[in-house]
Write a protein that holds these residues in place. Structure first.
Motif, PDB file in Angstrom:
ATOM      1  N   LYS A   1      54.220  44.425  38.672  1.00  0.00           N
ATOM      2  CA  LYS A   1      55.404  45.299  38.551  1.00  0.00           C
ATOM      3  C   LYS A   1      55.133  46.692  39.098  1.00  0.00           C
ATOM      4  O   LYS A   1      55.999  47.294  39.742  1.00  0.00           O
ATOM      5  CB  LYS A   1      55.821  45.374  37.080  1.00  0.00           C
ATOM      6  N   ILE A   2      53.921  47.225  38.860  1.00  0.00           N
ATOM      7  CA  ILE A   2      53.626  48.590  39.306  1.00  0.00           C
ATOM      8  C   ILE A   2      52.960  48.623  40.687  1.00  0.00           C
ATOM      9  O   ILE A   2      52.587  49.690  41.174  1.00  0.00           O
ATOM     10  CB  ILE A   2      52.770  49.356  38.274  1.00  0.00           C
TER      11      ILE A   2
ATOM     12  N   PRO B   1      49.717  42.551  44.517  1.00  0.00           N
ATOM     13  CA  PRO B   1      50.894  42.137  45.298  1.00  0.00           C
ATOM     14  C   PRO B   1      51.571  40.911  44.681  1.00  0.00           C
ATOM     15  O   PRO B   1      50.915  40.078  44.053  1.00  0.00           O
ATOM     16  CB  PRO B   1      50.324  41.817  46.682  1.00  0.00           C
ATOM     17  N   ALA B   2      52.864  40.835  44.884  1.00  0.00           N
ATOM     18  CA  ALA B   2      53.617  39.689  44.378  1.00  0.00           C
ATOM     19  C   ALA B   2      53.102  38.412  45.035  1.00  0.00           C
ATOM     20  O   ALA B   2      52.839  38.392  46.240  1.00  0.00           O
ATOM     21  CB  ALA B   2      55.101  39.871  44.661  1.00  0.00           C
ATOM     22  N   PRO B   3      52.933  37.368  44.263  1.00  0.00           N
ATOM     23  CA  PRO B   3      52.433  36.112  44.828  1.00  0.00           C
ATOM     24  C   PRO B   3      53.552  35.310  45.484  1.00  0.00           C
ATOM     25  O   PRO B   3      54.740  35.594  45.286  1.00  0.00           O
ATOM     26  CB  PRO B   3      51.912  35.384  43.594  1.00  0.00           C
ATOM     27  N   ALA B   4      53.140  34.311  46.219  1.00  0.00           N
ATOM     28  CA  ALA B   4      54.111  33.350  46.750  1.00  0.00           C
ATOM     29  C   ALA B   4      54.686  32.570  45.564  1.00  0.00           C
ATOM     30  O   ALA B   4      54.126  32.594  44.463  1.00  0.00           O
ATOM     31  CB  ALA B   4      53.417  32.410  47.726  1.00  0.00           C
ATOM     32  N   ARG B   5      55.766  31.903  45.803  1.00  0.00           N
ATOM     33  CA  ARG B   5      56.391  31.087  44.755  1.00  0.00           C
ATOM     34  C   ARG B   5      56.371  29.622  45.180  1.00  0.00           C
ATOM     35  O   ARG B   5      56.505  29.295  46.359  1.00  0.00           O
ATOM     36  CB  ARG B   5      57.843  31.519  44.517  1.00  0.00           C
ATOM     37  N   THR B   6      56.212  28.763  44.195  1.00  0.00           N
ATOM     38  CA  THR B   6      56.249  27.327  44.467  1.00  0.00           C
ATOM     39  C   THR B   6      57.704  26.897  44.600  1.00  0.00           C
ATOM     40  O   THR B   6      58.632  27.682  44.336  1.00  0.00           O
ATOM     41  CB  THR B   6      55.595  26.533  43.317  1.00  0.00           C
ATOM     42  N   ALA B   7      57.910  25.636  44.953  1.00  0.00           N
ATOM     43  CA  ALA B   7      59.267  25.090  45.044  1.00  0.00           C
ATOM     44  C   ALA B   7      59.976  25.184  43.700  1.00  0.00           C
ATOM     45  O   ALA B   7      61.194  25.350  43.635  1.00  0.00           O
ATOM     46  CB  ALA B   7      59.222  23.646  45.527  1.00  0.00           C
TER      47      ALA B   7
ATOM     48  N   PHE C   1      38.301  53.960  34.578  1.00  0.00           N
ATOM     49  CA  PHE C   1      39.152  54.667  35.530  1.00  0.00           C
ATOM     50  C   PHE C   1      40.614  54.482  35.160  1.00  0.00           C
ATOM     51  O   PHE C   1      41.040  53.378  34.811  1.00  0.00           O
ATOM     52  CB  PHE C   1      38.930  54.143  36.953  1.00  0.00           C
ATOM     53  N   PRO C   2      41.418  55.545  35.253  1.00  0.00           N
ATOM     54  CA  PRO C   2      42.861  55.416  34.997  1.00  0.00           C
ATOM     55  C   PRO C   2      43.549  54.649  36.129  1.00  0.00           C
ATOM     56  O   PRO C   2      43.017  54.539  37.241  1.00  0.00           O
ATOM     57  CB  PRO C   2      43.342  56.867  34.933  1.00  0.00           C
ATOM     58  N   LEU C   3      44.729  54.147  35.838  1.00  0.00           N
ATOM     59  CA  LEU C   3      45.457  53.330  36.819  1.00  0.00           C
ATOM     60  C   LEU C   3      45.717  54.070  38.127  1.00  0.00           C
ATOM     61  O   LEU C   3      45.659  53.463  39.200  1.00  0.00           O
ATOM     62  CB  LEU C   3      46.779  52.834  36.233  1.00  0.00           C
ATOM     63  N   GLU C   4      46.004  55.349  38.070  1.00  0.00           N
ATOM     64  CA  GLU C   4      46.260  56.080  39.313  1.00  0.00           C
ATOM     65  C   GLU C   4      45.018  56.139  40.192  1.00  0.00           C
ATOM     66  O   GLU C   4      45.116  56.098  41.415  1.00  0.00           O
ATOM     67  CB  GLU C   4      46.806  57.476  39.022  1.00  0.00           C
ATOM     68  N   THR C   5      43.853  56.212  39.573  1.00  0.00           N
ATOM     69  CA  THR C   5      42.611  56.188  40.345  1.00  0.00           C
ATOM     70  C   THR C   5      42.367  54.793  40.908  1.00  0.00           C
ATOM     71  O   THR C   5      41.905  54.653  42.044  1.00  0.00           O
ATOM     72  CB  THR C   5      41.423  56.659  39.489  1.00  0.00           C
ATOM     73  N   VAL C   6      42.699  53.772  40.142  1.00  0.00           N
ATOM     74  CA  VAL C   6      42.589  52.392  40.638  1.00  0.00           C
ATOM     75  C   VAL C   6      43.464  52.240  41.881  1.00  0.00           C
ATOM     76  O   VAL C   6      43.035  51.704  42.907  1.00  0.00           O
ATOM     77  CB  VAL C   6      43.000  51.368  39.559  1.00  0.00           C
ATOM     78  N   ARG C   7      44.674  52.745  41.782  1.00  0.00           N
ATOM     79  CA  ARG C   7      45.611  52.667  42.910  1.00  0.00           C
ATOM     80  C   ARG C   7      45.032  53.388  44.136  1.00  0.00           C
ATOM     81  O   ARG C   7      45.061  52.877  45.248  1.00  0.00           O
ATOM     82  CB  ARG C   7      46.958  53.260  42.525  1.00  0.00           C
TER      83      ARG C   7
END
Length: 143
Positions: A27-28, A32-38, A63-69
């Motif tokens: 979501k954030i 990355p969004a994965p592919a979707r199955t049928a 590490f905070p999320l912004e640093t991860v990003r």
């Protein structure tokens, strides 16, 4: 190498990550969004496993999320110098050292309080309760 296709549950088990956390990272934009199955189920691949494993390791180091990003963005640019990552790590090290100093002060204060206690005494004479209680200027304890 055969294409790896994992369900969200399998990805979670393989990386030690809760399903809710994986969805949150998607979501954030950390994952990355994965592919979707049928059948419209998420289908994760090897790159998702690698990226999520990296994120988990970085988060485990505090590490905070912004640093991860920021680290992920830098990692996606392999020709850049690694000075920025070095700076992020040094910044985190400083934060860890500050937390250790705070914890050492906390330990000293708790040790001081623990040694004020007269074992076997009554609550009316408890030095710990007295030390932790707020007092009026005239010395009376506040409710």
């Amino acid at each position: 190498m055969a294409k790896q296709e994992l369900s969200i549950g399998a990805l979670g088990k393989q990386t030690g990550t809760k399903v809710e956390t994986i969805r949150f990272y998607e979501k954030i934009g950390i994952l990355p969004a994965p592919a979707r199955t049928a059948g419209n189920y998420r289908s994760y691949g090897h790159d998702h496993v690698r990226r999520l494993t990296f994120v988990r390791r970085v988060r485990d180091l505090g590490f905070p999320l912004e640093t991860v990003r920021a680290m992920l963005d830098l990692a996606d640019q392999p020709d850049r110098p690694c000075d920025e990552v070095d700076a992020l790590v040094l910044e985190q090290l400083g934060e860890v050292e500050r937390k250790i100093a705070d914890l050492e002060r906390l330990r000293e204060e708790l040790d001081r309080l623990a040694h004020q206690c007269r074992r076997g005494g009554r609550m009316a004479e408890c030095r710990i309760i007295e030390a932790l209680s707020p007092h009026h200027e005239d010395g009376r304890c506040c409710p």
